[in-house]
Write a protein that holds these residues in place. Structure first.
Motif, PDB file in Angstrom:
ATOM      1  N   ARG A   1       8.239  56.844 -19.071  1.00 52.69           N
ATOM      2  CA  ARG A   1       7.909  55.739 -18.163  1.00 52.69           C
ATOM      3  C   ARG A   1       8.089  54.387 -18.861  1.00 52.69           C
ATOM      4  O   ARG A   1       8.659  53.457 -18.296  1.00 52.69           O
ATOM      5  N   ASP A   2       7.554  54.275 -20.084  1.00 58.63           N
ATOM      6  CA  ASP A   2       7.631  53.012 -20.824  1.00 58.63           C
ATOM      7  C   ASP A   2       9.082  52.606 -21.099  1.00 58.63           C
ATOM      8  O   ASP A   2       9.425  51.422 -21.026  1.00 58.63           O
ATOM      9  N   LEU A   3       9.921  53.570 -21.429  1.00 60.66           N
ATOM     10  CA  LEU A   3      11.339  53.304 -21.652  1.00 60.66           C
ATOM     11  C   LEU A   3      11.948  52.692 -20.395  1.00 60.66           C
ATOM     12  O   LEU A   3      12.682  51.702 -20.447  1.00 60.66           O
ATOM     13  N   ALA A   4      11.617  53.258 -19.233  1.00 57.68           N
ATOM     14  CA  ALA A   4      12.156  52.758 -17.969  1.00 57.68           C
ATOM     15  C   ALA A   4      11.604  51.372 -17.631  1.00 57.68           C
ATOM     16  O   ALA A   4      12.321  50.535 -17.077  1.00 57.68           O
ATOM     17  N   VAL A   5      10.348  51.109 -17.981  1.00 63.29           N
ATOM     18  CA  VAL A   5       9.775  49.765 -17.778  1.00 63.29           C
ATOM     19  C   VAL A   5      10.592  48.751 -18.575  1.00 63.29           C
ATOM     20  O   VAL A   5      10.939  47.671 -18.073  1.00 63.29           O
ATOM     21  N   ARG A   6      10.925  49.091 -19.819  1.00 63.88           N
ATOM     22  CA  ARG A   6      11.731  48.190 -20.648  1.00 63.88           C
ATOM     23  C   ARG A   6      13.127  48.008 -20.049  1.00 63.88           C
ATOM     24  O   ARG A   6      13.662  46.897 -20.035  1.00 63.88           O
ATOM     25  N   LEU A   7      13.717  49.076 -19.553  1.00 65.53           N
ATOM     26  CA  LEU A   7      15.036  48.987 -18.940  1.00 65.53           C
ATOM     27  C   LEU A   7      15.002  48.081 -17.710  1.00 65.53           C
ATOM     28  O   LEU A   7      15.945  47.321 -17.465  1.00 65.53           O
ATOM     29  N   ALA A   8      13.931  48.143 -16.950  1.00 68.23           N
ATOM     30  CA  ALA A   8      13.824  47.343 -15.720  1.00 68.23           C
ATOM     31  C   ALA A   8      14.005  45.856 -15.984  1.00 68.23           C
ATOM     32  O   ALA A   8      14.493  45.124 -15.120  1.00 68.23           O
ATOM     33  N   THR A   9      13.656  45.397 -17.186  1.00 61.24           N
ATOM     34  CA  THR A   9      13.810  43.969 -17.506  1.00 61.24           C
ATOM     35  C   THR A   9      15.279  43.560 -17.566  1.00 61.24           C
ATOM     36  O   THR A   9      15.587  42.377 -17.464  1.00 61.24           O
ATOM     37  N   LEU A  10      16.172  44.528 -17.719  1.00 61.53           N
ATOM     38  CA  LEU A  10      17.608  44.244 -17.776  1.00 61.53           C
ATOM     39  C   LEU A  10      18.296  44.399 -16.423  1.00 61.53           C
ATOM     40  O   LEU A  10      19.463  44.024 -16.274  1.00 61.53           O
TER      41      LEU A  10
END
Length: 160
Positions: free
Chosen positions: A14-23
């Motif tokens: 989930r956290d990885l995807a949260v970080r990806l969402a910023t891009l």
């Protein structure tokens, strides 16, 4: 460009995807693949959290597609489950191209049916380590395709 990240837990996924969402921005297409139970919906929940969308992100297996509007003025999240779709024509029936430019579109089980939606896309393969006692460890492989991703640094997605 391909980036592989090991996620030891569902929360890490989930956290990885949260970080990806910023891009991510309107018009982005993500095609998710992986075994049943690998974490595709968990990953999409992280994207929804990172994008700040309304509603709980759950598997759209039986409704095929859900739209989660933004709560913050950003792009909506269109979440599609292509598992029950037989081919590209059935995906066309969903008229995803009408919302593609205005939303971030995620297609679970989209390999082989969703690639033609956009030249620019992220292919996200989630591989579960079957030897892991808890069944939690996953490798998330992000492959960026098309000019939209030229020069975009995916490194921050890997985290600290």
């Amino acid at each position: 460009m391909t980036l592989s990240v090991v996620a030891d837990t569902a929360e890490d996924t989930r956290d990885l995807a949260v970080r990806l969402a910023t891009l991510l921005r309107s018009g982005d297409l993500l095609i998710l693949s992986g075994d049943l139970g690998a974490g595709k919906t968990t990953f999409t929940q992280g994207l929804g959290a990172g994008l700040g969308v309304r509603g709980a992100v759950t598997s759209p297996t039986f409704v095929i597609a859900r739209v989660h509007p933004s709560l913050s003025g950003g792009p909506a999240l269109v979440h599609v489950d292509a598992y029950r779709l037989g081919d590209r024509l059935e995906l066309d029936d969903l008229d995803l191209d009408t919302s593609l430019e205005d939303a971030v579109t995620v297609v679970e089980w989209g390999t082989g049916v969703a690639e033609e939606l956009a030249e620019d896309r992220l292919e996200v393969e989630i591989l579960r380590a079957h030897a892991d006692e808890d069944g939690e460890t996953r490798t998330v492989r992000l492959t960026a395709l098309g000019p939209r991703w030229n020069g975009v640094d995916l490194g921050p997605v890997a985290g600290a």
